[in-house]
Design a protein around this motif. Structure first.
Motif, PDB file in Angstrom:
ATOM      1  N   GLN A  19     -50.755  30.043 -17.779  1.00  0.00           N
ATOM      2  CA  GLN A  19     -50.675  31.184 -16.860  1.00  0.00           C
ATOM      3  C   GLN A  19     -51.770  31.094 -15.799  1.00  0.00           C
ATOM      4  OE1 GLN A  19     -48.285  33.187 -16.561  1.00  0.00           O
ATOM      5  NE2 GLN A  19     -47.800  34.368 -18.368  1.00  0.00           N
ATOM      6  N   LEU A  20     -52.992  30.745 -16.216  1.00  0.00           N
ATOM      7  CA  LEU A  20     -54.090  30.621 -15.258  1.00  0.00           C
ATOM      8  C   LEU A  20     -53.820  29.491 -14.268  1.00  0.00           C
ATOM      9  CD1 LEU A  20     -57.299  31.186 -17.434  1.00  0.00           C
ATOM     10  CD2 LEU A  20     -55.898  32.867 -16.243  1.00  0.00           C
ATOM     11  N   VAL A  21     -53.292  28.379 -14.768  1.00  0.00           N
ATOM     12  CA  VAL A  21     -52.971  27.248 -13.888  1.00  0.00           C
ATOM     13  C   VAL A  21     -51.881  27.653 -12.894  1.00  0.00           C
ATOM     14  CG1 VAL A  21     -51.962  24.923 -13.817  1.00  0.00           C
ATOM     15  CG2 VAL A  21     -53.750  25.455 -15.494  1.00  0.00           C
ATOM     16  N   SER A  22     -50.862  28.364 -13.354  1.00  0.00           N
ATOM     17  CA  SER A  22     -49.793  28.817 -12.445  1.00  0.00           C
ATOM     18  C   SER A  22     -50.347  29.735 -11.366  1.00  0.00           C
ATOM     19  CB  SER A  22     -48.699  29.539 -13.228  1.00  0.00           C
ATOM     20  OG  SER A  22     -48.042  28.635 -14.091  1.00  0.00           O
ATOM     21  N   ALA A  23     -51.258  30.633 -11.748  1.00  0.00           N
ATOM     22  CA  ALA A  23     -51.869  31.535 -10.766  1.00  0.00           C
ATOM     23  C   ALA A  23     -52.703  30.742  -9.763  1.00  0.00           C
ATOM     24  CB  ALA A  23     -52.727  32.581 -11.470  1.00  0.00           C
ATOM     25  N   LEU A  24     -53.455  29.763 -10.237  1.00  0.00           N
ATOM     26  CA  LEU A  24     -54.265  28.919  -9.363  1.00  0.00           C
ATOM     27  C   LEU A  24     -53.379  28.159  -8.374  1.00  0.00           C
ATOM     28  CD1 LEU A  24     -57.018  27.645  -8.620  1.00  0.00           C
ATOM     29  CD2 LEU A  24     -56.560  25.933 -10.390  1.00  0.00           C
ATOM     30  N   GLU A  25     -52.274  27.603  -8.875  1.00  0.00           N
ATOM     31  CA  GLU A  25     -51.352  26.879  -7.997  1.00  0.00           C
ATOM     32  C   GLU A  25     -50.766  27.815  -6.946  1.00  0.00           C
ATOM     33  OE1 GLU A  25     -48.686  25.208 -10.900  1.00  0.00           O
ATOM     34  OE2 GLU A  25     -49.997  23.472 -11.241  1.00  0.00           O
TER      35      GLU A  25
END
Length: 174
Positions: A19-25
């Motif tokens: 989820q954090l990676v998706s938000a960062l992307e």
């Protein structure tokens, strides 16, 4: 005119790191915004009702948008990643994105408070922020992130190993 903005990320539902990676992307695709650096990941006990632990990080952005516009985009990213508006206060969530500090700005209106009103009380936000900007100043309290962190009592926050999150402190590349 652009400024450095620090955004806190948190997740305690589903695959928290993904989820954090998706938000960062998603943040890296915002026009007039560039991701500068990412903190390490930190796991923390939740504030509020009983729920799973959070995974937290802070991202430094170079932002050419006004604060209200960035807030609208961050709220849309939260919705896109499965967060329902109007959920339980301090309840579990797949993603939480908060503007923590905005270089040279204080914002006080009903929808947005910058610096974040609880920043100086929350180790889960200050620990990752300290990695990126120990000398950044809280414009209301007149103290650096390092000073704020040094005054905070220990809380249940610990650094974690990342499997998908970008390497600590390195610029994010597309």
């Amino acid at each position: 005119m652009s400024a450095t903005v620090y955004v806190g990320l948190g997740s305690n539902e589903g695959d928290r790191e993904a989820q954090l990676v998706s938000a960062l992307e998603a943040m890296s695709r915002i026009d007039a915004v560039a991701v500068l650096r990412c903190s390490s990941l930190f796991e923390s006990a939740p504030v509020g009702p009983p729920q799973p632990h959070y995974l937290n990080a802070v991202v430094a952005l170079e932002c050419g948008l006004p604060p209200q516009r960035l807030l609208c985009i961050l709220k849309q990213i939260e919705r896109d990643l499965g967060r329902s508006p109007g959920g339980q206060r301090w309840g579990p969530r797949p993603i939480d994105l908060d503007i923590l500090l905005w270089e040279g700005e204080v914002v006080a209106d009903p929808n947005l408070q910058v610096p974040h009103l609880e920043l100086h009380k929350r180790r889960f936000a200050l620990e990752p922020l300290f990695e990126l900007a120990p000398e950044a100043e809280h414009p209301v309290l007149g103290m650096t992130v390092a000073e704020l962190l040094s005054q905070l009592a220990p809380q249940d926050v610990r650094r974690c190993e990342a499997t998908q999150w970008p390497e600590t402190l390195l610029p994010v590349t597309e």
